[in-house]
Write a protein that holds these residues in place. Structure first.
Motif, PDB file in Angstrom:
ATOM      1  N   SER A 260       4.340  17.798  -2.051  1.00 31.64           N
ATOM      2  CA  SER A 260       5.479  17.121  -2.687  1.00 31.64           C
ATOM      3  C   SER A 260       6.529  16.651  -1.690  1.00 31.64           C
ATOM      4  O   SER A 260       7.412  15.873  -2.039  1.00 31.64           O
ATOM      5  N   SER A 261       6.421  17.090  -0.416  1.00 32.63           N
ATOM      6  CA  SER A 261       7.460  16.650   0.519  1.00 32.63           C
ATOM      7  C   SER A 261       7.141  15.318   1.217  1.00 32.63           C
ATOM      8  O   SER A 261       7.985  14.799   1.942  1.00 32.63           O
ATOM      9  N   VAL A 262       5.948  14.754   0.982  1.00 29.19           N
ATOM     10  CA  VAL A 262       5.674  13.482   1.666  1.00 29.19           C
ATOM     11  C   VAL A 262       6.516  12.350   1.073  1.00 29.19           C
ATOM     12  O   VAL A 262       6.807  12.326  -0.122  1.00 29.19           O
ATOM     13  N   LYS A 263       6.919  11.449   1.951  1.00 29.54           N
ATOM     14  CA  LYS A 263       7.643  10.262   1.497  1.00 29.54           C
ATOM     15  C   LYS A 263       6.686   9.073   1.602  1.00 29.54           C
ATOM     16  O   LYS A 263       5.779   9.076   2.435  1.00 29.54           O
ATOM     17  N   THR A 264       6.884   8.074   0.748  1.00 26.65           N
ATOM     18  CA  THR A 264       6.034   6.877   0.805  1.00 26.65           C
ATOM     19  C   THR A 264       6.888   5.688   1.210  1.00 26.65           C
ATOM     20  O   THR A 264       8.106   5.676   1.028  1.00 26.65           O
ATOM     21  N   HIS A 265       6.173   4.697   1.751  1.00 23.93           N
ATOM     22  CA  HIS A 265       6.878   3.549   2.307  1.00 23.93           C
ATOM     23  C   HIS A 265       5.945   2.350   2.166  1.00 23.93           C
ATOM     24  O   HIS A 265       4.778   2.417   2.548  1.00 23.93           O
ATOM     25  N   PHE A 266       6.426   1.286   1.539  1.00 26.19           N
ATOM     26  CA  PHE A 266       5.586   0.099   1.306  1.00 26.19           C
ATOM     27  C   PHE A 266       5.980  -1.011   2.253  1.00 26.19           C
ATOM     28  O   PHE A 266       7.166  -1.316   2.391  1.00 26.19           O
ATOM     29  N   ARG A 267       4.994  -1.597   2.921  1.00 25.98           N
ATOM     30  CA  ARG A 267       5.273  -2.730   3.811  1.00 25.98           C
ATOM     31  C   ARG A 267       4.517  -3.953   3.335  1.00 25.98           C
ATOM     32  O   ARG A 267       3.337  -3.824   2.961  1.00 25.98           O
ATOM     33  N   PRO A 268       5.149  -5.109   3.374  1.00 29.67           N
ATOM     34  CA  PRO A 268       4.463  -6.324   2.908  1.00 29.67           C
ATOM     35  C   PRO A 268       3.156  -6.567   3.674  1.00 29.67           C
ATOM     36  O   PRO A 268       3.086  -6.282   4.874  1.00 29.67           O
ATOM     37  N   SER A 269       2.164  -7.063   2.975  1.00 25.89           N
ATOM     38  CA  SER A 269       0.879  -7.328   3.615  1.00 25.89           C
ATOM     39  C   SER A 269       0.228  -8.515   2.916  1.00 25.89           C
ATOM     40  O   SER A 269       0.881  -9.210   2.131  1.00 25.89           O
ATOM     41  N   PHE A 270      -1.048  -8.741   3.206  1.00 29.50           N
ATOM     42  CA  PHE A 270      -1.747  -9.838   2.523  1.00 29.50           C
ATOM     43  C   PHE A 270      -3.167  -9.445   2.137  1.00 29.50           C
ATOM     44  O   PHE A 270      -3.919  -8.926   2.958  1.00 29.50           O
ATOM     45  N   PHE A 271      -3.517  -9.673   0.886  1.00 29.18           N
ATOM     46  CA  PHE A 271      -4.903  -9.645   0.425  1.00 29.18           C
ATOM     47  C   PHE A 271      -5.061 -10.841  -0.499  1.00 29.18           C
ATOM     48  O   PHE A 271      -4.140 -11.143  -1.268  1.00 29.18           O
ATOM     49  N   PRO A 272      -6.207 -11.541  -0.452  1.00 34.47           N
ATOM     50  CA  PRO A 272      -6.350 -12.742  -1.288  1.00 34.47           C
ATOM     51  C   PRO A 272      -6.257 -12.442  -2.782  1.00 34.47           C
ATOM     52  O   PRO A 272      -5.887 -13.304  -3.564  1.00 34.47           O
ATOM     53  N   PHE A 273      -6.596 -11.207  -3.168  1.00 32.85           N
ATOM     54  CA  PHE A 273      -6.700 -10.888  -4.605  1.00 32.85           C
ATOM     55  C   PHE A 273      -5.489 -10.166  -5.157  1.00 32.85           C
ATOM     56  O   PHE A 273      -5.483  -9.771  -6.321  1.00 32.85           O
ATOM     57  N   THR A 274      -4.457  -9.956  -4.331  1.00 34.15           N
ATOM     58  CA  THR A 274      -3.212  -9.388  -4.860  1.00 34.15           C
ATOM     59  C   THR A 274      -2.036 -10.222  -4.364  1.00 34.15           C
ATOM     60  O   THR A 274      -2.068 -10.781  -3.266  1.00 34.15           O
ATOM     61  N   GLU A 275      -0.998 -10.307  -5.191  1.00 31.02           N
ATOM     62  CA  GLU A 275       0.201 -11.068  -4.826  1.00 31.02           C
ATOM     63  C   GLU A 275       1.371 -10.553  -5.656  1.00 31.02           C
ATOM     64  O   GLU A 275       1.317 -10.670  -6.868  1.00 31.02           O
TER      65      GLU A 275
END
Ligand code: PHE
Length: 371
Positions: A260-275
């Motif tokens: 439960s102590s882990v933190k998450t972090h989202f960084r912009p990226s690219f995949f053709p099938f998600t936007e």
């Protein structure tokens, strides 16, 4: 009287059958008399020996002596008989006779027989743990083929015609497909994402699925690469699914998996099938996010950044829904998110293994440590 191979004069089917039955009965009764390893050897030799064993004699006497018209029938019968006798002889074990049975033959001072117990392979174990986290959230499990068509692996996932991931550098194509239209050509799937399409073709929204499976890429094996590896894909589609749902779901899953102590972090990226698309990072569970080990030495798994990339994700691109629109996936009405993670890499990190190849070499000394 021990059995001797009779000479045949009558080659009618009935006569052949009765000769064969007699032979089998004799073999059965001799088999039951085998009382020791010595007996077993004599018995085997008597029936099976190439030189003058009963089967050889039958071959000589019944087959070679058969008149021309009867050769076919006799050949078939003799073959059946040979199979039957071979089974009988192979299956014969040393048996104790009634007189010597009982407690007297059990020697409890003899060492026991060790029967090794198998255990889950660390990669399978990690995959099962990840799947279980999502099952608790109401996700079900879907699977798809490893040999896939270009359509599912690329086209329906919105890969533009000349996208580098289609390049023969990455993809292992099945040979001899050039005469087929591109979309029908077979390849080894490079990710589990084609099962997103396959599942949406079969199931109407709303859906929540995870897809574990094997994938292949044309990467030479080394400490962190393998031409075969494992992924777990996730897909949730419903009305009004937002990027907030994606973040909340994955943040929960990472805490359930790594503590439960882990933190998450989202960084912009690219995949053709998600936007939009993103890469998800978690605080390094080796150094706790500091980038340093004891004694101020650099933390290797996170390359001193304190963050480890665990997966790719994003909101399902409307162009992908267009391919399955007729099954209820009108991009104006539904939305969804998808993610895909590499199981092997997570297992490496989790167990502190420093070479991916150990997972695939099948060395019991390595595998036993996870038993
Ligand atoms: N299929 C992508 C890969 O193999 C991962 C991914 C899955 C990204 C789903 C976004 C959504 O790299």
């Amino acid at each position: 009287m021990p059995y001797t191979v009779p000479k045949l004069t009558d080659y009618s089917p009935a006569a052949l059958a009765s000769a064969a039955d007699e032979c089998i009965a004799a073999c059965q009764s001799e088999s039951a008399e085998v009382r020791s390893d010595g007996d077993l050897k004599i018995f085997r030799d008597r029936w099976m020996a190439r030189k003058n064993g009963v089967l050889t004699q039958i071959n000589d006497l019944w087959l070679k002596g058969a008149p021309k018209e009867a050769k076919r029938e006799a050949g078939m019968r003799v073959n059946e008989l040979k199979t039957r006798i071979t089974e009988l002889v192979e299956g014969t074990q040393v048996s104790a006779d009634a007189g010597s049975l009982g407690p007297a033959c059990v020697d409890i001072s003899l060492p026991g027989i060790r029967r090794p117990v198998g255990a889950e392979h660390p990669v399978v174990k990690t995959a099962n743990e990840i799947v279980a986290v999502f099952q608790k959230l109401g996700y079900s499990v879907a699977e798809g083929p490893v040999v896939e068509t270009d359509y599912y692996n690329f086209e329906a996932l919105n890969f533009p015609p000349n996208h580098p991931a289609r390049d023969t550098q990455d993809t292992l194509f099945i040979a001899g497909q050039q005469s087929k239209p591109q979309r029908e050509r077979l390849l080894l799937r490079t990710h589990t994402s084609p099962v997103q399409i396959r599942t949406m073709e079969k199931m109407r929204p709303p859906i929540r699925i995870v897809i574990p499976g094997t994938v292949h890429r044309n990467d030479p094996p080394d400490a962190s690469h393998s031409p075969m590896f494992h992924q777990i894909e996730g897909l949730a589609v419903d009305t009004n699914i937002t990027f907030g749902d994606l973040k909340g779901t994955l943040d929960h899953a990472m805490k359930a998996l790594f503590g439960s102590s882990v933190k998450t972090h989202f960084r912009p990226s690219f995949f053709p099938f998600t936007e939009p698309s993103a890469e998800l990072y978690v605080t390094c569970f080796i150094c706790g996010g500091s980038g340093k080990r004891e004694g101020n030495s650099p933390c290797r798994p996170c390359k001193q950044t304190g963050w480890i990339e665990v997966l790719g994700c994003g909101m399902v691109d409307p162009n992908v829904f267009e391919f399955v629109k007729d099954n209820g996936y009108d991009p104006k009405k539904v939305s969804g998110f998808a993610f895909g993670m590499g199981v092997d890499r997570l297992a490496l990190l989790k167990y502190g293994v420093d070479d991916l190849q150990y997972f695939f070499q099948g060395d019991v000394r390595f595998l036993q440590q996870f038993g």
